[in-house]
Scaffold this motif. Structure first.
Motif, mmCIF file in Angstrom:
data_model
loop_
_atom_site.group_PDB
_atom_site.id
_atom_site.type_symbol
_atom_site.label_atom_id
_atom_site.label_comp_id
_atom_site.label_asym_id
_atom_site.label_seq_id
_atom_site.Cartn_x
_atom_site.Cartn_y
_atom_site.Cartn_z
ATOM 1 N N TRP A 207 0.843 -1.102 0.027
ATOM 2 C CA TRP A 207 -0.044 0.124 -0.049
ATOM 3 C C TRP A 207 0.542 1.205 0.135
ATOM 4 O O TRP A 207 0.494 2.341 0.333
ATOM 5 C CB TRP A 207 -0.983 -0.046 1.176
ATOM 6 N N LYS A 208 2.131 1.113 -0.554
ATOM 7 C CA LYS A 208 3.191 2.081 -0.591
ATOM 8 C C LYS A 208 3.488 3.120 0.616
ATOM 9 O O LYS A 208 3.306 4.385 0.548
ATOM 10 C CB LYS A 208 2.420 3.026 -1.812
ATOM 11 N N THR A 209 3.608 2.266 1.685
ATOM 12 C CA THR A 209 4.168 3.087 2.801
ATOM 13 C C THR A 209 5.685 2.502 3.186
ATOM 14 O O THR A 209 6.181 1.403 2.534
ATOM 15 C CB THR A 209 3.493 2.936 4.040
ATOM 16 N N PHE A 210 6.457 3.048 3.929
ATOM 17 C CA PHE A 210 8.042 2.715 4.012
ATOM 18 C C PHE A 210 7.991 1.630 5.414
ATOM 19 O O PHE A 210 7.055 2.214 6.345
ATOM 20 C CB PHE A 210 8.832 3.583 4.102
ATOM 21 N N ILE A 211 8.842 0.851 5.516
ATOM 22 C CA ILE A 211 9.049 -0.152 6.837
ATOM 23 C C ILE A 211 10.495 0.217 6.985
ATOM 24 O O ILE A 211 11.294 0.158 6.551
ATOM 25 C CB ILE A 211 8.675 -1.377 6.283
ATOM 26 N N THR A 212 10.612 0.382 8.437
ATOM 27 C CA THR A 212 12.252 0.668 8.863
ATOM 28 C C THR A 212 11.849 0.105 10.197
ATOM 29 O O THR A 212 10.910 -0.238 10.917
ATOM 30 C CB THR A 212 12.165 2.176 8.931
ATOM 31 N N CYS A 213 13.255 -0.717 10.396
ATOM 32 C CA CYS A 213 13.244 -1.602 11.543
ATOM 33 C C CYS A 213 14.221 -1.316 12.709
ATOM 34 O O CYS A 213 15.458 -0.838 12.347
ATOM 35 C CB CYS A 213 13.890 -2.998 11.135
ATOM 36 N N TRP A 254 10.900 -2.438 17.465
ATOM 37 C CA TRP A 254 9.720 -2.907 16.783
ATOM 38 C C TRP A 254 10.008 -2.580 15.270
ATOM 39 O O TRP A 254 11.135 -1.942 14.932
ATOM 40 C CB TRP A 254 8.632 -2.076 17.259
ATOM 41 N N VAL A 255 9.039 -3.312 14.333
ATOM 42 C CA VAL A 255 9.028 -2.546 13.243
ATOM 43 C C VAL A 255 8.243 -1.685 12.927
ATOM 44 O O VAL A 255 7.081 -1.436 13.492
ATOM 45 C CB VAL A 255 8.554 -3.854 12.206
ATOM 46 N N VAL A 256 8.689 -0.411 12.164
ATOM 47 C CA VAL A 256 7.978 0.717 12.305
ATOM 48 C C VAL A 256 7.538 1.169 10.824
ATOM 49 O O VAL A 256 8.136 0.656 9.863
ATOM 50 C CB VAL A 256 8.701 1.975 12.681
ATOM 51 N N GLU A 257 6.319 1.615 10.793
ATOM 52 C CA GLU A 257 5.679 2.056 9.561
ATOM 53 C C GLU A 257 5.665 3.491 9.127
ATOM 54 O O GLU A 257 4.855 4.201 10.136
ATOM 55 C CB GLU A 257 4.434 1.163 9.266
ATOM 56 N N ILE A 265 3.209 7.833 11.536
ATOM 57 C CA ILE A 265 3.826 6.746 11.843
ATOM 58 C C ILE A 265 3.225 5.734 12.949
ATOM 59 O O ILE A 265 2.614 6.096 13.887
ATOM 60 C CB ILE A 265 5.382 7.183 12.479
ATOM 61 N N GLN A 266 3.726 4.308 13.015
ATOM 62 C CA GLN A 266 3.091 3.494 13.951
ATOM 63 C C GLN A 266 3.893 2.287 13.884
ATOM 64 O O GLN A 266 4.787 2.140 13.157
ATOM 65 C CB GLN A 266 1.886 2.846 13.310
ATOM 66 N N LYS A 267 4.169 1.795 15.060
ATOM 67 C CA LYS A 267 5.055 0.719 15.369
ATOM 68 C C LYS A 267 4.209 -0.639 15.603
ATOM 69 O O LYS A 267 3.039 -0.575 16.254
ATOM 70 C CB LYS A 267 5.679 0.977 16.682
ATOM 71 N N HIS A 268 4.493 -1.676 14.888
ATOM 72 C CA HIS A 268 3.639 -2.896 14.746
ATOM 73 C C HIS A 268 4.142 -4.104 16.033
ATOM 74 O O HIS A 268 5.277 -4.625 15.582
ATOM 75 C CB HIS A 268 3.748 -3.310 13.213
ATOM 76 N N ILE A 269 3.419 -3.920 16.863
ATOM 77 C CA ILE A 269 3.761 -4.920 17.920
ATOM 78 C C ILE A 269 3.572 -6.367 17.697
ATOM 79 O O ILE A 269 4.449 -7.170 18.249
ATOM 80 C CB ILE A 269 2.865 -4.575 19.192
ATOM 81 N N ALA A 270 2.738 -6.700 16.618
ATOM 82 C CA ALA A 270 2.398 -8.007 16.279
ATOM 83 C C ALA A 270 3.570 -8.658 15.797
ATOM 84 O O ALA A 270 3.696 -9.961 15.951
ATOM 85 C CB ALA A 270 0.955 -8.272 15.558
#
Length: 555
Positions: A207-213, A254-257, A265-270
């Protein structure tokens, strides 16, 4: 195991030997592989051209410069300290790079994302870690500003990519930026946390967003360690930021979007908490998402998240790999008594994912770093950088074959795709990327303190490098050095432009071993101030274009 040349050609799907029908995978410039219904066929004419392609690689070098193989050139796109808008500057130690189209109709106009992994206090905040001085709040603030990530709009004109100055989309995400948690339960009393840091590799969502770890998060605010009686102790950080800001370590790792259009921005806890080197995404036909991630620490694990809803990185199950038995083990608090005995709920399990993985008997690996999906075979390749504790100094690349080629399968076969060492021409594999023709590119990650030292096992390799493993031509299967980094530096974040004519690459931490600013160990990129600067470069040239030609059906 390691592959000899004949076995390697067979492993690569016999590409380059005859006409090949490509399976349902299409490379998308770097870390993201998505399915497609388009099949392409390599013509005999194209194969003959590829067979004639000769690559002359570089010899190992310890020179303080970015050296490239014949047929390649580079220019600097953006450097540490460059202004990107009226108030913001480009951060330090750029790592992963990727971009999305600014407009689908303008391929030479892009939004570039760049990770900023960590700082060297000597350069960034004028703090000497070898002194007895205490770090001030102002110094901590400078360090926190220079990590996270940068979004910059870039355009290509006459073969040169450059930043569009003061574009409204240019922005910084730092260790001071408020970020929401994509989870229904607060962590340490917060649903919004402060900042992201330790940003290593990443990817792009469908869906064209960036993922940063967030990788080595413990260096900034420390870590919480539990003993056998589940009693917690705080382990201090390397940078000492918690002495100024009392942020819990559990808010990081976390993995961050990041949405590049509005900066949300959001952090993906799952997806679990550990030293995420990367997060490589695959979208299934029903739009559910599979996310692979490695824990870049000695004797840690490989993980896979499978979403239960379309386009979700929240609803789903996190698994950890048992590579010995070829099983994905569910980190599911509800269905494992051993996990219920250790953790109070699924949230605590995800925060302490490393402990949960070990309780289930997951396989310890030698620093799993970057992960890529082969666009032709569909195999999952994982860089295992090294593990001196187990006498693995040169690392290897692990191959995962999911059962029946299904990325949501819960069983797989694991084997060694290629081992590092002098025999194979590379050491300490890190970032991986496939180009548009299916050639595999990889970077090395020898530490600055170990490179070019007579008493270390890396002396023959000299500086860190960028390599390619051709899929076609006379050198199919060989590991060929195409770039050599400046002193102390590491080459990271390879990402190809959609037309295959440009390779974006980060030159990270040149001169990292410097102890005296008046006598830096590197002066690259040779600015007027002669201070080494982490920089994103664009590599172009005839060699890149020839290797990236897409396979097409002749009319």
């Amino acid at each position: 195991m390691s592959y000899n040349r004949r076995k390697f050609i067979s492993f690569m799907g016999k590409a380059g030997i005859g006409a090949v029908v490509m399976p349902q995978f299409l490379i998308n410039c770097g870390q993201v592989t998505t399915p497609t219904n388009n099949f392409t066929k390599t013509s005999s004419k194209r194969l003959n051209e590829l067979k004639k392609l000769t690559l002359k690689g570089l010899e190992a070098s310890d020179k303080d410069n970015l050296l490239l193989a014949k047929g390649l050139d580079y220019h600097c796109v953006v450097k540490w300290g460059d202004k990107i808008n009226e108030i913001d500057t480009f951060g330090f130690n750029n790592d992963f790079t990727c971009f999305i189209p600014f407009d689908d109709n303008t391929p030479k106009d892009r939004l570039l994302w760049v990770n900023h992994e960590y700082v060297n206090p000597l350069f960034v905040s004028d703090f000497n870690a070898n002194s007895n001085a205490k770090k001030t709040k102002e110094q901590v603030d400078k360090e926190m500003y220079n990590v996270g990530g940068s979004i910059v709009r870039i355009k290509e004109e006459n073969g040169i990519w450059s930043v569009v100055q003061n574009d409204p989309h240019n922005r910084r995400i730092t260790a001071k930026t408020p970020i929401e948690l994509n989870w229904d339960t607060a962590i340490k009393g917060k649903t919004t946390v402060i900042g992201t840091h330790s940003n290593c590799s990443g990817g792009i969502t469908s869906w064209k967003t960036f993922i940063t770890c967030e990788e080595n998060y413990q260096d900034c605010f420390g870590e919480t360690r539990y003993n056998n009686n589940n009693i917690a102790t705080h382990i201090p950080s390397y940078f000492g930021w918690e002495k100024i800001y009392k942020y819990p370590p559990e808010h990081y790792g976390w993995v961050v979007e990041v949405n590049p259009k509005d900066g949300t921005i959001q952090k993906h806890i799952a997806l679990g908490r550990f030293a995420h080197e990367c997060c490589t995404l695959y979208e299934l036909e029903d739009k559910r998402v599979v996310a692979y991630s490695g824990d870049d620490k000695k004797s840690e694990h490989l993980y896979k998240f499978i979403s239960s809803k379309p386009s979700s990185l929240k609803e789903g199950t996190l698994y950890v790999a048992d590579t010995i038995n070829g099983k994905w083990l569910a980190l599911d608090w509800d269905n494992h008594p051993i996990l219920k005995d250790k953790f109070k709920d699924q949230t605590e399990l995800l925060i302490r994912a490393r402990e949960a993985a070990k309780l289930l008997g997951a396989t310890e690996l030698n620093r799993p770093e970057d992960i890529e999906i082969d666009p032709i075979t569909g195999h999952v390749l994982v860089s295992l950088t090294n593990n001196s504790d187990k006498n693995d100094f040169h690392g290897s690349i692990l191959k995962i074959e999911e059962t029946n080629g299904k990325f949501d399968a819960l069983t797989f076969k694991a084997s060694t795709y290629k081992a590092g060492g002098e025999e194979h021409g590379f050491s300490c594999p890190d970032n991986l990327a496939f180009d548009l023709a299916g050639n595999l590119w990889l970077t090395s990650d020898m530490s600055g303190s170990s490179m070019n030292k007579e008493d270390k096992p890396y002396i023959e390799f000299k500086n860190n490098s960028l390599f390619v493993i051709p899929r076609y031509g006379k050198e199919v299967g060989k590991v060929i050095r195409v770039a050599s980094a400046p002193r102390d530096a590491e080459l990271t974040g390879p990402w190809f432009s959609p037309d295959g004519k440009t390779l974006f690459l980060s030159v990270q931490h040149p001169g990292e071993q410097t102890t005296d600013l008046n006598n830096p160990t590197s002066k690259w990129p040779f600015d007027n101030d002669q201070i080494p600067k982490p920089t994103v470069v664009a590599i172009t040239g005839d060699l890149i274009e020839k290797m990236n030609k897409l396979n097409i059906i002749e009319s």
